[in-house]
Scaffold this active site. Sequence first.
Site, PDB file in Angstrom:
ATOM      1  N   SER A   1      76.799  -5.445 -25.233  1.00  8.89           N
ATOM      2  CA  SER A   1      75.342  -5.481 -25.345  1.00  8.89           C
ATOM      3  C   SER A   1      74.772  -4.413 -24.421  1.00  8.89           C
ATOM      4  O   SER A   1      75.510  -3.780 -23.661  1.00  8.89           O
ATOM      5  CB  SER A   1      74.810  -6.852 -24.933  1.00  8.89           C
ATOM      6  OG  SER A   1      74.929  -6.995 -23.526  1.00  8.89           O
ATOM      7  N   LYS A   2      73.462  -4.259 -24.484  1.00 10.81           N
ATOM      8  CA  LYS A   2      72.789  -3.225 -23.682  1.00 10.81           C
ATOM      9  C   LYS A   2      73.122  -3.363 -22.187  1.00 10.81           C
ATOM     10  O   LYS A   2      73.136  -2.382 -21.456  1.00 10.81           O
ATOM     11  CB  LYS A   2      71.278  -3.345 -23.861  1.00 10.81           C
ATOM     12  CG  LYS A   2      70.827  -2.768 -25.187  1.00 10.81           C
ATOM     13  CD  LYS A   2      69.488  -2.038 -25.020  1.00 10.81           C
ATOM     14  CE  LYS A   2      69.068  -1.373 -26.318  1.00 10.81           C
ATOM     15  NZ  LYS A   2      68.110  -2.136 -27.063  1.00 10.81           N
ATOM     16  N   ARG A   3      73.370  -4.604 -21.779  1.00  9.44           N
ATOM     17  CA  ARG A   3      73.723  -4.883 -20.399  1.00  9.44           C
ATOM     18  C   ARG A   3      74.912  -4.021 -19.938  1.00  9.44           C
ATOM     19  O   ARG A   3      75.063  -3.714 -18.770  1.00  9.44           O
ATOM     20  CB  ARG A   3      74.107  -6.366 -20.356  1.00  9.44           C
ATOM     21  CG  ARG A   3      74.102  -7.072 -19.060  1.00  9.44           C
ATOM     22  CD  ARG A   3      74.208  -8.588 -19.321  1.00  9.44           C
ATOM     23  NE  ARG A   3      75.081  -8.927 -20.437  1.00  9.44           N
ATOM     24  CZ  ARG A   3      76.409  -8.980 -20.358  1.00  9.44           C
ATOM     25  NH1 ARG A   3      77.008  -8.696 -19.241  1.00  9.44           N
ATOM     26  NH2 ARG A   3      77.123  -9.317 -21.420  1.00  9.44           N
TER      27      ARG A   3
ATOM     28  N   GLY B   1      75.443  -1.005 -20.525  1.00  9.45           N
ATOM     29  CA  GLY B   1      75.145   0.413 -20.339  1.00  9.45           C
ATOM     30  C   GLY B   1      75.275   1.178 -21.637  1.00  9.45           C
ATOM     31  O   GLY B   1      74.482   0.977 -22.546  1.00  9.45           O
TER      32      GLY B   1
END
Length: 468
Positions: A243-245, A247
């Site tokens: 996920s975007k978490r 990076g």
Amino acid sequence: MTQELPVVTRFAPSPTGYLHIGGARTALFNWLYARGRGGKFLLRIEDTDRARSTPEATEAILKGLTWLGLDWDGEPVSQFERKDRHAEVAREMLANGTAYKCFSTQDEIEAFREAAKAEGRSTLFLSPWRDADPSTYPDAPFVLRLRAPREGQTVVRDAVQGDVTFGNDQLDDMVLLRSDGTPTYMHAVVVDDHDMGVTHIIRGDDHLTNAARQIQIYEAMGWAIPVFAHIPLIHGTDGKKLSKRHGAVGLHDYAAMGYPASAMRNYLARLGWSHGDDELFDDAQALEWFDLGGIGKAPARLDFKKLEHVSGFHIGRMENGALLAELDAFRAEIGEPALTEVQKARIEPALDALKSKAKTLPALLDQAHYALIERPIVADEKAAAALDTVSRGILRELTAALQNVTWSRDDLEASAKAVGETHGLGLGKIAAPLRAVLAGRSSTPSVFDMMLALGRDETLARMQDQLG
Ligand code: GLU
């Protein structure tokens, strides 16, 4: 002898953002599978969700695929533009009895669900219109629903997951066409894949349940069911769903980090697929080896160490001309101007030494810094610290000594050694001020590599600039 059907695969992104690394891998698998078999690789933009689809997202996705080197056959198909065809098929299903008109309102469906819940029954909607006599139809809006089988099972014969069985009592009579005449996503996908002649659907395993529903539509139309291959999603370095978490999740992030496209193809191919222990390979090998049997059932994990290793391998074996083109593409990606002819001419002789060490394009450019800058070279603080009066004097002697040597590594080294020895100094002590003079930095490739790449005139000019 049975005639094998030509392979047709497709990539079917929803244009709601950039090209995700997972999407890029899905596209690559489809591309490898088709291209490795002389088949076709098609592109379909699933833009039926008008609120979320944007032309910019389509552009970004096409740009990402192009960067990755995945070429598709023909024009990209717009799913939205095919809505009349989707409606036509739904009406055909109505005519052949595999679909029916359902006049139930949202409120009625809600009420059905509430009651089912209260009574502890399945909340899957059972339309009262499924077997209604058409003479009882009201003059009211309706949707077209699939008359799905209520008994038995639907089996997805998946090339990766094996046979995955769904009880038909778990699959409701899905809506094919809404009351405003627009198709549902599920219906549009099947009609498009059929019309495009898709033989193999390789996609993320988040679509596995959809496959069961889609198979019911194929069966209702009497269409050949394509081969499904649902690939496990990519996980982040921590083993959790990407996920975007985490990076970097967009393909463009990887381009901006300076991994060449050939390395990304190699790395992404290995992300969830394997061919024995082969980690490093080129396109020809990937095209020859790629098959559905090599796709693993467990989610693959992103691993930047591996990516660096793969990237270093591809940079190291690239032809210099191709590498220069990659460097330009990378500079464009990060908003830097293309290399000038002078810079190219200067960097070219340095490439052989540089490319065997660099893991990424910016790492290579950083080491090539000395070849890209113009005289007079300005030393940074750290480098300049090595340029004291004593070392200046030594370098002046070296400048004189270098006037007459052949410009070979052996001779350059011998001259530097000889000058050093007269002062009781080793090569290391001469190298630091020489780095300052030639590159303006303290961390550079070997001084002899630099001198050889710069050539006699440029080397001596840089030395004279600084030493007077
Ligand atoms: N549009 C879908 C997605 O972006 C893919 C659908 C499919 O491959 O069938 O997830």
